[in-house]
Design a protein around this motif. Structure first.
Motif, mmCIF file in Angstrom:
data_model
loop_
_atom_site.group_PDB
_atom_site.id
_atom_site.type_symbol
_atom_site.label_atom_id
_atom_site.label_comp_id
_atom_site.label_asym_id
_atom_site.label_seq_id
_atom_site.Cartn_x
_atom_site.Cartn_y
_atom_site.Cartn_z
ATOM 1 N N GLN A 29 58.295 48.306 1.212
ATOM 2 C CA GLN A 29 58.263 47.027 0.504
ATOM 3 C C GLN A 29 57.268 47.149 -0.642
ATOM 4 O OE1 GLN A 29 57.955 43.484 2.842
ATOM 5 N NE2 GLN A 29 57.436 42.238 1.074
ATOM 6 N N ILE A 30 57.747 46.866 -1.851
ATOM 7 C CA ILE A 30 56.886 46.988 -3.023
ATOM 8 C C ILE A 30 56.500 45.632 -3.601
ATOM 9 C CG2 ILE A 30 57.629 49.307 -3.639
ATOM 10 C CD1 ILE A 30 59.469 48.002 -5.773
ATOM 11 N N GLY A 31 57.051 44.550 -3.038
ATOM 12 C CA GLY A 31 56.687 43.229 -3.522
ATOM 13 C C GLY A 31 57.371 42.143 -2.737
ATOM 14 N N GLU A 32 56.840 40.924 -2.921
ATOM 15 C CA GLU A 32 57.480 39.761 -2.328
ATOM 16 C C GLU A 32 57.237 38.568 -3.229
ATOM 17 O OE1 GLU A 32 55.702 39.859 1.602
ATOM 18 O OE2 GLU A 32 54.332 38.262 1.043
ATOM 19 N N ALA A 33 58.200 37.664 -3.207
ATOM 20 C CA ALA A 33 58.148 36.473 -4.048
ATOM 21 C C ALA A 33 58.554 35.273 -3.210
ATOM 22 C CB ALA A 33 59.095 36.625 -5.233
ATOM 23 N N SER A 34 58.117 34.086 -3.650
ATOM 24 C CA SER A 34 58.447 32.873 -2.908
ATOM 25 C C SER A 34 59.338 31.924 -3.706
ATOM 26 C CB SER A 34 57.162 32.156 -2.486
ATOM 27 O OG SER A 34 56.387 31.835 -3.618
ATOM 28 N N SER A 35 59.836 32.387 -4.859
ATOM 29 C CA SER A 35 60.752 31.564 -5.655
ATOM 30 C C SER A 35 61.683 32.476 -6.454
ATOM 31 C CB SER A 35 59.975 30.669 -6.616
ATOM 32 O OG SER A 35 59.372 31.442 -7.642
ATOM 33 N N GLY A 36 62.766 31.882 -6.932
ATOM 34 C CA GLY A 36 63.706 32.637 -7.747
ATOM 35 C C GLY A 36 63.089 33.134 -9.041
ATOM 36 N N ALA A 37 62.322 32.268 -9.694
ATOM 37 C CA ALA A 37 61.689 32.647 -10.959
ATOM 38 C C ALA A 37 60.716 33.804 -10.758
ATOM 39 C CB ALA A 37 60.977 31.447 -11.574
ATOM 40 N N GLU A 38 59.928 33.725 -9.696
ATOM 41 C CA GLU A 38 58.980 34.799 -9.390
ATOM 42 C C GLU A 38 59.728 36.091 -9.058
ATOM 43 O OE1 GLU A 38 55.105 35.571 -6.497
ATOM 44 O OE2 GLU A 38 56.477 33.947 -6.018
ATOM 45 N N ALA A 39 60.844 35.973 -8.368
ATOM 46 C CA ALA A 39 61.651 37.139 -8.018
ATOM 47 C C ALA A 39 62.162 37.855 -9.264
ATOM 48 C CB ALA A 39 62.823 36.730 -7.133
#
Length: 71
Positions: A35-45
């Protein structure tokens, strides 16, 4: 794919922290995935995907604001 042909890089996206913790644990325990990242919204993704270039995005379909399908 990622620089290391044996490793699949993953970006996890969900608005629920419990899902992100679960996915983080699952990926950490799975050989060949990182896992190289995680986001909590579509925009952040979208921002992180453009920056990190993951091989795989695990994306929640139902999120407030920009949902997974719109993302």
């Amino acid at each position: 794919m990622s620089d290391t042909a044996d490793t699949v890089t993953v970006l996890a996206v969900d608005d629920q922290a419990i899902f992100l913790r679960t996915v983080r644990s699952l990926i950490a325990a799975t050989p060949g995935f990182e896992q190289i990242g995680e986001a909590s919204s579509g925009a952040e993704a979208l921002e992180l995907a453009a920056e990190l270039h993951p091989d795989l995005v695990l994306l929640d379909v139902r999120m407030p604001g920009m949902d997974g399908l719109e993302t």
